[in-house]
Scaffold this motif. Sequence first.
Motif, mmCIF file in Angstrom:
data_model
loop_
_atom_site.group_PDB
_atom_site.id
_atom_site.type_symbol
_atom_site.label_atom_id
_atom_site.label_comp_id
_atom_site.label_asym_id
_atom_site.label_seq_id
_atom_site.Cartn_x
_atom_site.Cartn_y
_atom_site.Cartn_z
ATOM 1 N N GLU A 104 0.829 -1.207 0.000
ATOM 2 C CA GLU A 104 0.000 0.000 0.000
ATOM 3 C C GLU A 104 0.863 1.256 0.000
ATOM 4 N N SER A 105 0.297 2.325 -0.537
ATOM 5 C CA SER A 105 0.943 3.629 -0.513
ATOM 6 C C SER A 105 -0.133 4.705 -0.579
ATOM 7 N N GLY A 106 0.283 5.935 -0.270
ATOM 8 C CA GLY A 106 -0.627 7.057 -0.404
ATOM 9 C C GLY A 106 -1.180 7.604 0.888
ATOM 10 N N GLY A 107 -0.884 6.938 1.999
ATOM 11 C CA GLY A 107 -1.376 7.444 3.272
ATOM 12 C C GLY A 107 -0.675 8.728 3.669
ATOM 13 N N GLY A 108 -1.218 9.368 4.690
ATOM 14 C CA GLY A 108 -0.616 10.601 5.170
ATOM 15 C C GLY A 108 -1.564 11.372 6.045
ATOM 16 N N LEU A 109 -1.209 12.626 6.274
ATOM 17 C CA LEU A 109 -2.001 13.526 7.110
ATOM 18 C C LEU A 109 -2.835 14.429 6.217
ATOM 19 N N VAL A 110 -4.117 14.519 6.515
ATOM 20 C CA VAL A 110 -5.015 15.352 5.715
ATOM 21 C C VAL A 110 -6.025 16.011 6.644
ATOM 22 N N GLY B 35 -1.726 -6.679 2.904
ATOM 23 C CA GLY B 35 -0.568 -5.812 2.850
ATOM 24 C C GLY B 35 -0.165 -5.386 4.249
ATOM 25 N N GLN B 36 0.865 -4.560 4.341
ATOM 26 C CA GLN B 36 1.372 -4.112 5.631
ATOM 27 C C GLN B 36 0.625 -2.893 6.153
ATOM 28 N N GLY B 37 -0.099 -2.234 5.292
ATOM 29 C CA GLY B 37 -0.911 -1.098 5.720
ATOM 30 C C GLY B 37 -0.252 0.239 5.455
ATOM 31 N N THR B 38 -1.083 1.243 5.307
ATOM 32 C CA THR B 38 -0.630 2.614 5.177
ATOM 33 C C THR B 38 -1.491 3.477 6.093
ATOM 34 N N LYS B 39 -0.831 4.385 6.810
ATOM 35 C CA LYS B 39 -1.515 5.146 7.841
ATOM 36 C C LYS B 39 -2.163 6.403 7.285
ATOM 37 N N VAL B 40 -3.411 6.606 7.680
ATOM 38 C CA VAL B 40 -4.154 7.806 7.301
ATOM 39 C C VAL B 40 -4.563 8.525 8.574
ATOM 40 N N THR B 41 -4.228 9.807 8.636
ATOM 41 C CA THR B 41 -4.613 10.616 9.786
ATOM 42 C C THR B 41 -5.407 11.812 9.291
ATOM 43 N N VAL B 42 -6.623 11.941 9.797
ATOM 44 C CA VAL B 42 -7.476 13.059 9.433
ATOM 45 C C VAL B 42 -7.594 13.971 10.643
ATOM 46 N N SER B 43 -7.147 15.202 10.475
ATOM 47 C CA SER B 43 -7.142 16.126 11.600
ATOM 48 C C SER B 43 -7.989 17.346 11.292
ATOM 49 N N SER B 44 -8.461 17.961 12.356
ATOM 50 C CA SER B 44 -9.249 19.180 12.198
ATOM 51 C C SER B 44 -8.375 20.403 12.441
#
Length: 122
Positions: free
Chosen positions: A6-12, A113-122
């Motif tokens: 997996e790819s593409g995770g991140g902070l949004v 897969g190993q996973g990709t981290k997604v963080t949604v912040s306000s």
Amino acid sequence: QVQLVESGGGLVQTGGSLRLSCAVSGRTIREYFMGWFRQAPGKEREFVARISWSGGAILYADSVKGRFTISRDNAKNIVSLQMGSLKAEDTGVYYCNADPIMVETTTGGHYWGQGTKVTVSS
């Protein structure tokens, strides 16, 4: 042996968009039902979406319906998850999943897969 990356995770920020990709190697993706699951901190892993071999049958969790879109490119051996109108509760590690027969919404399929981290912040 099938490998999923997996790819593409991140902070949004809340309300934003993110696109996750899962690259499959070892076998052609055409042979596999594909899916996405996620695990929020302190919670069990949950089903997000799945797509059939040709893309003709798609299922979403109620929590993401209308906001997320799963797709696959069998020629490139990639499955994607386009995420929009993101909420804080979408935060978690997102896992790609594959199975030659079915991606069950409760247990998933055989390959992860190993996973990709997604963080949604306000």
